[in-house]
Design a protein around this motif. Structure first.
Motif, PDB file in Angstrom:
ATOM      1  N   GLU B  88      -6.835  -2.955 -56.867  1.00  0.00           N
ATOM      2  CA  GLU B  88      -6.119  -3.335 -55.640  1.00  0.00           C
ATOM      3  C   GLU B  88      -6.518  -4.722 -55.173  1.00  0.00           C
ATOM      4  OE1 GLU B  88      -7.194   0.352 -53.201  1.00  0.00           O
ATOM      5  OE2 GLU B  88      -8.111   0.367 -55.192  1.00  0.00           O
ATOM      6  N   ILE B 139      -7.794  -6.862 -43.279  1.00  0.00           N
ATOM      7  CA  ILE B 139      -7.353  -6.011 -44.394  1.00  0.00           C
ATOM      8  C   ILE B 139      -7.921  -4.604 -44.218  1.00  0.00           C
ATOM      9  CG2 ILE B 139      -7.620  -5.599 -46.879  1.00  0.00           C
ATOM     10  CD1 ILE B 139      -7.621  -8.691 -47.210  1.00  0.00           C
ATOM     11  N   LYS B 143      -5.504  -1.419 -43.711  1.00  0.00           N
ATOM     12  CA  LYS B 143      -5.457  -0.411 -44.778  1.00  0.00           C
ATOM     13  C   LYS B 143      -5.912   0.950 -44.277  1.00  0.00           C
ATOM     14  CE  LYS B 143      -4.852  -2.725 -48.831  1.00  0.00           C
ATOM     15  NZ  LYS B 143      -4.027  -2.326 -49.935  1.00  0.00           N
ATOM     16  N   HIS B 144      -6.960   0.965 -43.433  1.00  0.00           N
ATOM     17  CA  HIS B 144      -7.589   2.242 -43.111  1.00  0.00           C
ATOM     18  C   HIS B 144      -7.553   2.561 -41.622  1.00  0.00           C
ATOM     19  CE1 HIS B 144      -9.105   2.256 -47.214  1.00  0.00           C
ATOM     20  NE2 HIS B 144      -9.437   0.994 -47.023  1.00  0.00           N
ATOM     21  N   LEU B 245     -11.462  -2.618 -48.842  1.00  0.00           N
ATOM     22  CA  LEU B 245     -10.527  -1.745 -49.558  1.00  0.00           C
ATOM     23  C   LEU B 245     -11.077  -0.323 -49.677  1.00  0.00           C
ATOM     24  CD1 LEU B 245      -9.480  -4.210 -52.400  1.00  0.00           C
ATOM     25  CD2 LEU B 245      -8.137  -3.546 -50.410  1.00  0.00           C
ATOM     26  N   HIS B 246     -12.383  -0.209 -49.826  1.00  0.00           N
ATOM     27  CA  HIS B 246     -13.004   1.112 -49.964  1.00  0.00           C
ATOM     28  C   HIS B 246     -14.168   1.203 -48.982  1.00  0.00           C
ATOM     29  CE1 HIS B 246     -10.784   1.021 -53.731  1.00  0.00           C
ATOM     30  NE2 HIS B 246     -11.377  -0.131 -53.988  1.00  0.00           N
TER      31      HIS B 246
END
Lengths: 188, 249
Positions: B88, B139, B143-144, B245-246
């Motif tokens: 990603e 981001i 995203k979350h 991202l994670h």
């Protein structure tokens, strides 16, 4: 915000200038000269945007396509190499098979020849044996004949001798009687 | 110190090389004034264009030297983003590549004698670090949503420790842009300043050979630093991106 700090750094520069002599600005850290910050930030942003557009529009797609193309070529070449390798293996197998066949053929020919030679040999031996047998039979016949001849000669000589002996005794004996007596004697 | 001892013989201006000057004339530096920083940033753009655009213009399957270097740089950063931030992360590859190419080019251009190192300036590195920091944070939240805050909640730690760790994590998160930027500027600046000091010592005839050896050694180290610091800046960007991202630990 930037103004007072600039003044402070300027003052610090003046203070440091006492050591260095001529340059006030040089003695301090130009990195902390906040008056130049807007300039640097502005030009940095311009630079980054320009680099981003150059990379994103021109460089990166081109390099990506070149790399992908190369990957394809390499994959194709590898497949071809694999194919060629397979063909080489096939050729080797065919060669080995041909070799084995030729060897088998050779062995067959050798065996056949051996059999033929054996047969001829057997035949020749048989013929020779037959001839030997014939010859020995012939020889035996001859020997028998010779022996018979010898017997007759002995009989003749014995008869003649007996006749002479009898004559010497002064008896006149006819030949037939003497002959019969000799034959009887010889038989016994 | 040495300058104090012999002020008439040696004059140390190790920081003078970092001073911003207008390219044309002697005026005040406004935000739009073309300066030596502008010049060397422009040269960085030129170098990157020569390397990555002109160098690859033939799109050769068997690359020329320049094209090889360009492909090497591409592959290096691409792999770094993929390895650290995952698939990603590749969406952000052009931005990270921009940062890496700018830093590495500016670092190496700064090694040319009499040049100006734009990456030795905190103004430059802080802006880049803040760009990374703000982008990565946005981001993360896009995203979350609120789940991005799990980044600060170490769920693998004992429950009692978690609030303490959360405070530490938040602090370390906000310290990131500081260390991220000062590391780069500090390394570049220190190397160049030390070279200047050695060079100034070269003014004493007896010390000149030693000074030359010192300059060569420090320069060699600076060549390493020029690459390593660009690498460190980029890989940290990838790590921060991975966190966005994670976020879950």
């Amino acid at each position: 915000m930037a103004k007072p700090t600039t003044e402070i750094s300027g003052q610090a520069g003046d203070a440091l200038a006492g050591y260095g002599g001529k340059a006030a600005q040089e003695a301090g850290m130009p990195q902390l000269d906040f008056a130049t910050y807007p300039n640097q930030i502005f030009w940095l942003l311009v630079t980054l945007v320009v680099i981003y557009f150059i990379l994103n529009r021109l460089a990166l797609p081109r390099i990506a396509s070149v790399l992908a193309e190369r990957q394809d070529t390499i994959t194709g070449d590898l497949a071809m190499a694999e194919e060629l390798k397979r063909k080489a293996a096939e050729a080797e197998e065919a060669y080995n098979r041909a070799l084995a066949e030729a060897r088998a053929e050779a062995q067959k020919v050798v065996a056949e020849n051996k059999a033929r030679i054996q047969a001829e040999l057997d035949e020749a031996i048989a013929r020779a044996d037959a001839e030997i047998a014939a010859r020995s039979a012939e020889s035996e016949a001859k020997i028998a004949e010779i022996r018979k001849g010898a017997m007759d000669a002995v009989k003749e000589v014995a008869t003649a001798t007996a006749k002479e002996i009898v004559a010497a005794f002064g008896v006149k004996a006819d030949g037939r009687t003497i002959g019969r007596a000799v034959s009887e004697r010889l038989k016994g | 110190m040495a300058a104090d001892a012999q002020p008439e013989a040696l004059e140390f201006y190790p920081m003078k090389q970092f001073a911003l000057e207008p390219l044309f004339g002697q005026g005040e530096i406004h935000w739009y004034t073309p300066t030596n920083a502008t010049l060397w940033m422009g040269l960085a753009i030129l170098t990157i264009t020569l390397l990555l655009v002109v160098g690859t213009r033939r799109r050769a399957i068997v690359p020329s030297r320049t094209q090889s270097i360009g492909e090497l740089a591409y592959g290096f950063v691409h792999k770094m983003v993929e390895d650290v931030a995952g698939k990603e992360g590749l969406k952000y590859f052009p931005y990270i590549m921009t940062l890496f190419m700018f830093i590495v080019t500016a670092n190496f251009l700064g090694l040319i004698p009499m040049s100006f190192s734009v990456t030795s300036h905190i103004a430059v590195t802080v802006v880049m670090a803040l760009m990374v920091f703000v982008s990565v944070t946005l981001i993360g939240f896009f995203k979350h949503g609120i789940g991005f805050l799990k980044l600060f909640w170490v769920s693998s730690a004992p429950a009692a420790l978690r609030p303490v760790l959360a405070v530490i994590e938040v602090i370390s998160y906000f310290v990131r842009p500081v260390s991220h930027s000062i590391r780069l500027a500090g390394n570049v600046m220190a190397g160049h300043a030390v070279i200047k000091v050695f060079a100034t010592f070269g003014g004493i005839a007896l010390i000149t050979p030693l000074s030359l050896v010192g300059i060569v050694a420090i320069f060699a180290m600076d060549v390493l630093v020029a690459f390593i610091q660009a690498y460190v800046f980029t890989i940290l960007t990838c790590v921060y991106l991975k966190d966005a991202l994670h976020p879950a630990h």
